[in-house]
Design an enzyme around this catalytic site. Structure first.
Site, mmCIF file in Angstrom:
data_model
loop_
_atom_site.group_PDB
_atom_site.id
_atom_site.type_symbol
_atom_site.label_atom_id
_atom_site.label_comp_id
_atom_site.label_asym_id
_atom_site.label_seq_id
_atom_site.Cartn_x
_atom_site.Cartn_y
_atom_site.Cartn_z
ATOM 1 N N HIS A 205 0.841 -1.197 0.000
ATOM 2 C CA HIS A 205 0.000 0.000 0.000
ATOM 3 C C HIS A 205 0.875 1.246 0.000
ATOM 4 O O HIS A 205 1.858 1.323 0.738
ATOM 5 C CB HIS A 205 -0.914 0.016 1.229
ATOM 6 C CG HIS A 205 -1.713 1.281 1.377
ATOM 7 N ND1 HIS A 205 -1.564 2.133 2.448
ATOM 8 C CD2 HIS A 205 -2.665 1.835 0.580
ATOM 9 C CE1 HIS A 205 -2.385 3.160 2.304
ATOM 10 N NE2 HIS A 205 -3.065 2.995 1.190
ATOM 11 N N SER A 206 0.520 2.208 -0.849
ATOM 12 C CA SER A 206 1.185 3.506 -0.893
ATOM 13 C C SER A 206 2.691 3.346 -1.119
ATOM 14 O O SER A 206 3.104 2.652 -2.046
ATOM 15 C CB SER A 206 0.876 4.277 0.397
ATOM 16 O OG SER A 206 1.344 5.596 0.321
ATOM 17 N N MET A 207 3.525 3.968 -0.276
ATOM 18 C CA MET A 207 4.976 3.889 -0.445
ATOM 19 C C MET A 207 5.507 2.482 -0.220
ATOM 20 O O MET A 207 6.648 2.183 -0.573
ATOM 21 C CB MET A 207 5.664 4.852 0.509
ATOM 22 C CG MET A 207 5.596 6.305 0.085
ATOM 23 S SD MET A 207 6.396 6.640 -1.497
ATOM 24 C CE MET A 207 8.105 6.319 -1.097
ATOM 25 N N LEU A 230 -1.379 -0.833 -4.100
ATOM 26 C CA LEU A 230 -2.599 -0.056 -3.908
ATOM 27 C C LEU A 230 -2.219 1.399 -3.660
ATOM 28 O O LEU A 230 -1.545 1.707 -2.679
ATOM 29 C CB LEU A 230 -3.404 -0.598 -2.721
ATOM 30 C CG LEU A 230 -3.719 -2.097 -2.725
ATOM 31 C CD1 LEU A 230 -4.405 -2.495 -1.425
ATOM 32 C CD2 LEU A 230 -4.576 -2.464 -3.918
ATOM 33 N N THR A 232 -0.056 3.424 -5.066
ATOM 34 C CA THR A 232 1.390 3.620 -4.982
ATOM 35 C C THR A 232 1.841 4.622 -6.039
ATOM 36 O O THR A 232 1.474 4.486 -7.209
ATOM 37 C CB THR A 232 2.122 2.287 -5.178
ATOM 38 O OG1 THR A 232 1.809 1.415 -4.090
ATOM 39 C CG2 THR A 232 3.625 2.493 -5.228
#
Length: 768
Positions: A205-207, A230, A232
């Site tokens: 998720h993200s970073m 997700l 990112t």
């Protein structure tokens, strides 16, 4: 005499003479400058307000989202390894209470990597859904439902560190993920050799997606089959404050192009409702989407979801987590990567029919007269692709006609906005659209459809739209549904209200089957991200579906619409405004008369002309390597005036600094904090959490020179002889900073920090 009062007395003694000479040389007696300053102030306020209102309007109209809440009963078991290399991070195994009772591992391993300040417990939503669906499939085996392997979810505890702001943290987390992959595979040594998993699926998720991709070196990539991310930022870092962060992104791109064993990447983006990650950054570069293995899709384009999602909600949104969990379950039973990608495309790019509804228990057969060789059938409230079309001419036996089917949202309340706020589209609020092509019109079509809802039919027409606008004939009173087919696009993914990825169909659902009204169509260009709206009138009982083909659907709405794309794509340009704020802090904020006299009247017109010339060259060379990273990052000629407008705006923020008047010196003692405030926050948090890696940093002592010079001056009372030389160099450096802050592009923001520090060094040297 104390050091600080002595410094103040020295400063007053040496500065007043310079000020007197400076004022005599450059008296401020230009009335027209006062008018010019007021005009620039008014334009800056008006332009800022237009950007803000455009962004709010766009977010209000297109950024609504709705998700069902998810529920789970989580439990976590920490894995203790004798050869565990990190005392900073930890690894946990997720278990759903009441379902996952066994202690031994026998399923397919999935490792969750949290993002910036993310918790390892965020895995619970998807992991819980996967466990519930698996045991539901186990109970349904007697109904011939295919059951995949069980999923064993592991989750990395990265101590909720700020990985988006610190490149060194990203590298340390990537090393930890590499060792986690090796350790996870060792947890299955109790199984027979043929049943042991050899690869791990990464869910990030993200970073965390950047961390997962950075961990894919030639050795580790062999042990990973798929990477699912997700929200990112794959193209640009959220804040490019360090050169090392840019190096990380360059290394990731190089590995994806040159490592043959690199696992495929599936990027799921939240769309316009995600205000933390810019949608364009969540998409994939062109070279990745062209390899037929990497996938990027927006949640607005996932069948059954049909809504944009907020950055954190993409983890727990039930519509999304259910499909991701089901996708992972089906992928676990596939033997190779190619088959797993096919499964992913079925769930993310096309509707995966419910296996229990392949053969409806009761069917209804209807006869339809053929009015055209191209027919469209719409089944209302039909939750599956249980649809069979047969062509009969009365003399021969009826034969089955192949059809192209897709599911569309069909809300119960026609007046509701779309996407639906609250809990979004329910599973029953869908309709089936089937398109068939017949050999002749002298036949009858027999339709075997599900017992749910009703089925209506009509002819289908095709119109090809070229250019950037729709022609007159496309806006008629006959059509309720407009289907837009994107044939080719420069970028692999782009966002709009209903548009999600290239090579698929964009369908604009109707709002009412009974009352006439307007359909508001919002399209986003894949090159500029600017929205264009058009109203299509619809009346009558028409159920045709009209495909339109063109290379890249349209944009052009003028300054306000362009401002939306600028503020969304360059959210991190506020960092540059912070740089200007740092410069404002170190000097007295003068009137615009004084500031424009030195900067605006003399240097700003030349700089603006150079910026406009560079933007014009950029628009004429769209395929030139790296050129798109400068200025606004767009190649349209009509966007060039915006470069000049924003250039004046940038000058207005930075040219109000004076180097020739007395200002407060106490702020000089904290010059290090504005430049490295994020690192100070990271250090403080590491101390708070008891991290043992405080000295493991890549900070540059170059940023400590300004306060060091002040300490020297305050302690020994020394002065620099050629003050006017430093002052002139400082002014030149400021012009360079102003030009760079606007032209370097969003990716290279880290260049501004050393330039701004050079300005401060010269400034401090000119006053001591």
């Amino acid at each position: 005499m104390p050091a600080w009062p002595r410094f103040m007395s020295l400063r007053r003694q040496y500065l007043y003479k310079a000020l007197d000479k400076n004022h005599q040389k450059h008296p401020i007696k230009h009335p027209h400058t006062r008018f010019l300053s007021r005009l620039f102030c008014a334009l800056a306020v008006l332009f800022s307000y237009s950007i803000y209102q455009s962004f709010r309007t766009d977010l209000k109209q297109s950024g609504s989202w709705g998700c069902e809440m998810s529920w789970m009963s989580p439990s976590y078991r920490r894995l203790e390894w004798t050869e565990f290399i990190s005392t900073r991070y930890a690894l946990y195994l997720y278990r759903e209470q009441g379902l996952d009772s066994e202690d031994t591992l026998s399923g397919h391993p999935v490792l969750f990597v949290p993002g910036n300040a993310g918790s390892y417990q965020q895995v619970r939503s998807i992991a819980s859904s996967a466990s519930k669906q698996y045991y539901e499939q186990v109970k349904a085996r007697e109904r011939n439902v295919v059951t995949g392997k069980k999923i064993d979810f592991f989750t990395a505890d990265l101590k909720e560190e700020f990985s988006a702001f610190h490149a060194r943290t990203v590298r340390e987390q990537a090393v930890f993920i590499q060792h986690c992959i090796k350790g996870i595979l060792q947890e299955y040594t109790h199984l027979p050799q043929e049943k042991r998993p050899t690869q791990v699926t990464l869910l990030a998720h993200s970073m965390g997606g950047v961390v997962a991709r950075l961990a894919m070196d030639p050795i580790t990539s062999i042990s990973v089959d798929i990477i699912v991310t997700l929200s990112t930022p794959h193209i640009l870092p959220p804040l490019a404050l360090e050169r090392d962060m840019d190096s990380i992104y360059s290394l990731i791109r190089w590995r994806r192009q040159h490592i043959s064993t690199h696992p495929p990447l599936i990027s799921i983006c939240g769309g316009i409702s995600d205000t933390q990650i810019v949608s364009d950054s969540c998409a994939l570069p062109f070279f990745q989407a062209g390899n037929n293995s990497d996938i990027a899709v927006f949640t607005t384009g996932i069948p059954g979801v049909w809504t944009a999602v907020e950055h954190q909600a993409i983890i727990w949104c039930h519509q999304i987590r259910w499909r991701i969990a089901r996708m992972l379950l089906d992928m676990s039973s596939r033997a190779n990567t190619t088959a797993k990608l096919v499964t992913a495309k079925e769930w993310l790019l096309d509707y995966q029919e419910d296996e229990t509804l392949k053969e409806p228990r009761s069917e209804r057969q209807h006869d339809y007269s053929v009015s055209s060789r191209n027919m469209t059938f719409i089944g209302l409230h039909q939750p599956s692709k249980a649809f069979v079309a047969q062509q009969c001419n009365g003399l021969e036996r009826c034969r089955t006609v192949p059809s192209v089917m897709s599911l569309l949202p069909f809300p119960n309340n026609p007046s509701d906005p779309f996407p639906l706020p609250g809990e979004g589209i329910k599973p029953s609020e869908v309709m089936l659209v089937a398109e068939i092509s017949l050999s002749s019109t002298n036949t009858v079509v027999k339709i075997n459809a599900s017992q749910y809802g009703q089925t209506i039919a009509g002819s289908r027409e095709h119109h090809l739209v070229k250019g950037n606008s729709w022609s007159e004939f496309t806006i008629t009173m006959r059509y309720r549904y407009i289907r837009i087919q994107l044939l080719f696009c420069i970028r692999p993914t782009h966002t709009s209200t209903f548009s999600f990825y290239c090579g698929t169909l964009l369908t604009l659902p109707r709002q009412s089957w009974h009352l006439s009204g307007d359909i508001s169509i919002a399209l986003m260009s894949c090159t500029t991200g600017v929205a264009q709206k058009k109203l299509l009138q619809r009346t009558g009982q028409i159920c045709d579906s009209v495909p339109y083909g063109r290379s890249c659907m349209a944009s052009r709405v003028g300054c306000c619409g362009s401002s939306v794309s600028i503020i969304r794509f360059y959210q991190h340009r506020s960092v540059r405004t912070c740089k200007g704020f740092k410069l404002i802090l170190v000097g007295e904020i003068l009137s615009w008369n004084s500031a424009l006299e030195r900067i605006a009247r003399r240097r700003m017109p030349i700089c603006i002309v150079l910026l406009l010339l560079g933007a014009t060259i950029q628009s004429q060379l769209p395929d030139f390597p790296m050129l798109h990273t400068f200025f606004l990052g767009v190649n349209q000629l009509e966007m060039v005036p915006l470069v000049g407008i924003l250039g004046v705006w940038t000058f207005g923020l930075l040219c109000v600094v004076s180097f020739h008047l007395i200002s407060t010196c106490a702020i000089f003692t904290t010059l290090l904090i504005p430049f490295k405030i994020l690192h100070v926050a990271i250090w403080s948090r590491n101390i708070w959490t008891g991290s043992a890696a405080l000295v493991s940093t890549d900070n540059n002592f170059y940023y400590a020179i300004p306060p060091a010079l002040l300490v020297k001056c305050a302690s020994c009372g020394g002065t620099i002889q050629k003050r006017h030389v430093c002052l002139k160099a400082c002014r030149i450096a400021l012009i360079i900073l102003i030009m760079s802050s606007f032209s370097v592009g969003a990716r290279w923001t880290w260049i501004l920090s050393p330039i701004a520090n050079a300005v401060l060094i010269l400034f401090v040297a000119s006053i001591i």
